[in-house]
Design a protein around this motif. Sequence first.
Motif, PDB file in Angstrom:
ATOM      1  N   VAL A 187       0.858  -1.185   0.000  1.00  0.00           N
ATOM      2  CA  VAL A 187       0.000   0.000   0.000  1.00  0.00           C
ATOM      3  C   VAL A 187       0.896   1.237   0.000  1.00  0.00           C
ATOM      4  CG1 VAL A 187      -1.745   1.305   1.289  1.00  0.00           C
ATOM      5  CG2 VAL A 187      -1.842  -1.208   1.215  1.00  0.00           C
ATOM      6  N   THR A 188       0.593   2.183  -0.866  1.00  0.00           N
ATOM      7  CA  THR A 188       1.298   3.469  -0.888  1.00  0.00           C
ATOM      8  C   THR A 188       0.408   4.529  -0.254  1.00  0.00           C
ATOM      9  OG1 THR A 188       2.547   2.936  -2.885  1.00  0.00           O
ATOM     10  CG2 THR A 188       2.295   5.264  -2.352  1.00  0.00           C
ATOM     11  N   VAL A 189       0.953   5.221   0.745  1.00  0.00           N
ATOM     12  CA  VAL A 189       0.252   6.330   1.406  1.00  0.00           C
ATOM     13  C   VAL A 189       1.110   7.565   1.183  1.00  0.00           C
ATOM     14  CG1 VAL A 189      -0.725   7.200   3.564  1.00  0.00           C
ATOM     15  CG2 VAL A 189      -0.671   4.724   3.120  1.00  0.00           C
ATOM     16  N   ARG A 190       0.659   8.480   0.320  1.00  0.00           N
ATOM     17  CA  ARG A 190       1.521   9.597  -0.062  1.00  0.00           C
ATOM     18  C   ARG A 190       0.739  10.906  -0.193  1.00  0.00           C
ATOM     19  NH1 ARG A 190       0.500  10.573  -5.418  1.00  0.00           N
ATOM     20  NH2 ARG A 190      -0.254   8.810  -6.678  1.00  0.00           N
ATOM     21  N   GLU A 191       1.442  11.982   0.121  1.00  0.00           N
ATOM     22  CA  GLU A 191       0.979  13.342  -0.139  1.00  0.00           C
ATOM     23  C   GLU A 191      -0.365  13.646   0.516  1.00  0.00           C
ATOM     24  OE1 GLU A 191       1.097  13.534  -4.374  1.00  0.00           O
ATOM     25  OE2 GLU A 191       3.283  13.416  -4.462  1.00  0.00           O
ATOM     26  N   ASN A 192      -0.586  13.050   1.681  1.00  0.00           N
ATOM     27  CA  ASN A 192      -1.792  13.350   2.451  1.00  0.00           C
ATOM     28  C   ASN A 192      -1.501  14.418   3.497  1.00  0.00           C
ATOM     29  OD1 ASN A 192      -3.676  11.035   1.507  1.00  0.00           O
ATOM     30  ND2 ASN A 192      -1.761  10.004   2.032  1.00  0.00           N
ATOM     31  N   ARG A 193      -2.512  15.172   3.871  1.00  0.00           N
ATOM     32  CA  ARG A 193      -2.410  16.153   4.960  1.00  0.00           C
ATOM     33  C   ARG A 193      -3.195  15.597   6.146  1.00  0.00           C
ATOM     34  NH1 ARG A 193      -4.889  21.610   5.450  1.00  0.00           N
ATOM     35  NH2 ARG A 193      -5.826  21.222   3.410  1.00  0.00           N
ATOM     36  N   ILE A 194      -2.468  15.326   7.226  1.00  0.00           N
ATOM     37  CA  ILE A 194      -3.014  14.609   8.379  1.00  0.00           C
ATOM     38  C   ILE A 194      -2.772  15.460   9.617  1.00  0.00           C
ATOM     39  CG2 ILE A 194      -2.797  12.509   9.760  1.00  0.00           C
ATOM     40  CD1 ILE A 194      -1.908  11.089   7.145  1.00  0.00           C
ATOM     41  N   GLU A 195      -3.832  16.095  10.118  1.00  0.00           N
ATOM     42  CA  GLU A 195      -3.668  17.100  11.167  1.00  0.00           C
ATOM     43  C   GLU A 195      -4.718  16.938  12.269  1.00  0.00           C
ATOM     44  OE1 GLU A 195      -2.227  20.926   8.586  1.00  0.00           O
ATOM     45  OE2 GLU A 195      -4.324  20.274   8.321  1.00  0.00           O
ATOM     46  N   ASP A 251       5.842  -4.278   3.149  1.00  0.00           N
ATOM     47  CA  ASP A 251       6.187  -3.669   1.848  1.00  0.00           C
ATOM     48  C   ASP A 251       5.349  -2.445   1.499  1.00  0.00           C
ATOM     49  OD1 ASP A 251       8.199  -5.623   1.217  1.00  0.00           O
ATOM     50  OD2 ASP A 251       6.572  -7.033   0.793  1.00  0.00           O
ATOM     51  N   ASN A 252       4.953  -1.674   2.523  1.00  0.00           N
ATOM     52  CA  ASN A 252       4.225  -0.436   2.261  1.00  0.00           C
ATOM     53  C   ASN A 252       5.199   0.720   2.083  1.00  0.00           C
ATOM     54  OD1 ASN A 252       1.468  -1.536   2.800  1.00  0.00           O
ATOM     55  ND2 ASN A 252       2.368  -1.877   4.820  1.00  0.00           N
ATOM     56  N   LEU A 253       4.768   1.753   1.371  1.00  0.00           N
ATOM     57  CA  LEU A 253       5.538   2.986   1.196  1.00  0.00           C
ATOM     58  C   LEU A 253       4.733   4.139   1.760  1.00  0.00           C
ATOM     59  CD1 LEU A 253       7.880   4.674   0.050  1.00  0.00           C
ATOM     60  CD2 LEU A 253       6.620   4.744  -2.129  1.00  0.00           C
ATOM     61  N   ILE A 254       5.309   4.831   2.747  1.00  0.00           N
ATOM     62  CA  ILE A 254       4.673   5.983   3.380  1.00  0.00           C
ATOM     63  C   ILE A 254       5.564   7.183   3.086  1.00  0.00           C
ATOM     64  CG2 ILE A 254       3.688   6.896   5.508  1.00  0.00           C
ATOM     65  CD1 ILE A 254       2.620   4.105   4.650  1.00  0.00           C
ATOM     66  N   THR A 255       5.117   8.085   2.212  1.00  0.00           N
ATOM     67  CA  THR A 255       6.044   9.109   1.732  1.00  0.00           C
ATOM     68  C   THR A 255       5.350  10.432   1.427  1.00  0.00           C
ATOM     69  OG1 THR A 255       7.822   9.496   0.131  1.00  0.00           O
ATOM     70  CG2 THR A 255       5.853   8.396  -0.704  1.00  0.00           C
ATOM     71  N   HIS A 256       6.082  11.522   1.672  1.00  0.00           N
ATOM     72  CA  HIS A 256       5.673  12.882   1.322  1.00  0.00           C
ATOM     73  C   HIS A 256       4.320  13.277   1.920  1.00  0.00           C
ATOM     74  CE1 HIS A 256       8.804  12.193  -1.816  1.00  0.00           C
ATOM     75  NE2 HIS A 256       9.089  13.451  -1.508  1.00  0.00           N
ATOM     76  N   ASN A 257       4.053  12.780   3.120  1.00  0.00           N
ATOM     77  CA  ASN A 257       2.870  13.209   3.850  1.00  0.00           C
ATOM     78  C   ASN A 257       3.226  14.347   4.803  1.00  0.00           C
ATOM     79  OD1 ASN A 257       0.848  10.932   3.119  1.00  0.00           O
ATOM     80  ND2 ASN A 257       2.710   9.838   3.725  1.00  0.00           N
ATOM     81  N   VAL A 258       2.271  15.213   5.093  1.00  0.00           N
ATOM     82  CA  VAL A 258       2.414  16.250   6.115  1.00  0.00           C
ATOM     83  C   VAL A 258       1.544  15.829   7.296  1.00  0.00           C
ATOM     84  CG1 VAL A 258       2.047  18.661   6.709  1.00  0.00           C
ATOM     85  CG2 VAL A 258       2.860  18.052   4.419  1.00  0.00           C
ATOM     86  N   ILE A 259       2.195  15.608   8.443  1.00  0.00           N
ATOM     87  CA  ILE A 259       1.509  15.010   9.600  1.00  0.00           C
ATOM     88  C   ILE A 259       1.796  15.879  10.813  1.00  0.00           C
ATOM     89  CG2 ILE A 259       1.250  12.922  10.977  1.00  0.00           C
ATOM     90  CD1 ILE A 259       2.434  11.376   8.572  1.00  0.00           C
ATOM     91  N   ARG A 260       0.770  16.580  11.305  1.00  0.00           N
ATOM     92  CA  ARG A 260       0.977  17.569  12.360  1.00  0.00           C
ATOM     93  C   ARG A 260      -0.029  17.408  13.506  1.00  0.00           C
ATOM     94  NH1 ARG A 260       1.601  21.713   7.884  1.00  0.00           N
ATOM     95  NH2 ARG A 260       3.772  22.378   7.903  1.00  0.00           N
ATOM     96  N   ASP A 261       0.480  17.581  14.729  1.00  0.00           N
ATOM     97  CA  ASP A 261      -0.344  17.832  15.917  1.00  0.00           C
ATOM     98  C   ASP A 261      -1.345  16.729  16.206  1.00  0.00           C
ATOM     99  OD1 ASP A 261       0.979  20.301  16.194  1.00  0.00           O
ATOM    100  OD2 ASP A 261      -0.431  21.261  14.817  1.00  0.00           O
ATOM    101  N   ASN A 262      -0.937  15.490  15.980  1.00  0.00           N
ATOM    102  CA  ASN A 262      -1.745  14.347  16.393  1.00  0.00           C
ATOM    103  C   ASN A 262      -1.237  13.897  17.760  1.00  0.00           C
ATOM    104  OD1 ASN A 262      -3.227  13.801  13.690  1.00  0.00           O
ATOM    105  ND2 ASN A 262      -1.070  13.984  13.115  1.00  0.00           N
ATOM    106  N   VAL A 263      -2.064  14.022  18.786  1.00  0.00           N
ATOM    107  CA  VAL A 263      -1.610  13.884  20.168  1.00  0.00           C
ATOM    108  C   VAL A 263      -2.535  12.940  20.933  1.00  0.00           C
ATOM    109  CG1 VAL A 263      -1.176  15.103  22.339  1.00  0.00           C
ATOM    110  CG2 VAL A 263      -0.650  16.210  20.150  1.00  0.00           C
TER     111      VAL A 263
END
Length: 364
Positions: free
Chosen positions: A254-262, A289-301
């Motif tokens: 699974v590829t998870v890319r370029e998501n905004r996760i806030e 074998d997953n690729l997690i790339t170029h995501n913006v991940i902020r302030d998950n607490v």
Amino acid sequence: MNKCHIAYLACAAALLGTGLGAAPSSAGHTVHLVSPGESIQKAVDSARPGDTVLLAHGTHRGSVDVTTPGLTLRGMGRGTVLVPGAGATTVPTGTAGAERAAGSCAAAGNGICVAGTKDHGVDDVTIASLTVTGFAKTGIHANEADRLTVRNVTAVRNGVWGIATERSARGVFRGNTARDNGDAGLFLANTVKEEEGATDTGGTVVERNRLEGNRIGVTVRRLRNLTVAGNHLTGNCAAVFVVGDENKPKAGLVTVRENRIERNNKSCPKTARLDALQGSGIVLTGTEDNLITHNVIRDNVGTSPLSGGIVVFKSFVGTTSERNRISDNLLEGNSPADLVNTDPGEGNTFQGNSCLSSKPAGLC
């Protein structure tokens, strides 16, 4: 191409006031117009492959089973709203996992059902440009559906899932909003009724969706070969779950890319299958074998074992995650850390990420 299919607003205007209408086209495909108060199911049952069932603006009541391949079921935007029919049982938001005795998929408490079987897949169906809300189980549910497209749909306050698929492949889920559903906004799985190895989706795409206020934004369960890209996920208990278990073949690719996760900081209690959730960005558990790339991940607490920006976690049945690549992500303000790896599996790599904290130290 059918002019009614392209310019459906003009066609609708021509048909409004005539009741349940049908506009033939030179290509042999028909647009069936349904006004509020008329039977969507009747129009769907009378449609042939390639036809469009067009729902006029307003509130429509009742569930719909789609069993015709090549059908398009489309509204006129968010103002086309599908709600349960009179006498239907609804489940308050938050009762994830609710089940009801059922005959058809629709009778089980779902809104729109693309209802294929192992021997009769329902392929090339499109559902677009409408709101589905208040159903006891799922807003849109598909089973044995190849090349399903769901776009510009708003799935709000359904009891379990907003949009869900099982045993389906090559789907496209684009531009949807799934908000305040009891479990996942988007749920994609091999099957929830049996223990089976992961299935290959053939390149299913989940992109440019907004997922907000759900228990989990996107769940990818026991699947392989899928992309989650360009989505905005906020206000969920957890944003993205890629889930596997002890079955073979293993979930992954699974590829998870370029998501905004806030700020996915909603608090959700423990269930029979999963620990309490809060503050989880992307969680990989029991997958490979997953690729997690170029995501913006902020302030998950949060303080759950699954809290953090990107979390690699041994599954609850003890299956390790292996050979996952976490690279070139921007992470900040996540707690207990931006990167968390509690999995003893081999070959998981963390490279090129911009972050300040990790558990164990040294992953940034």
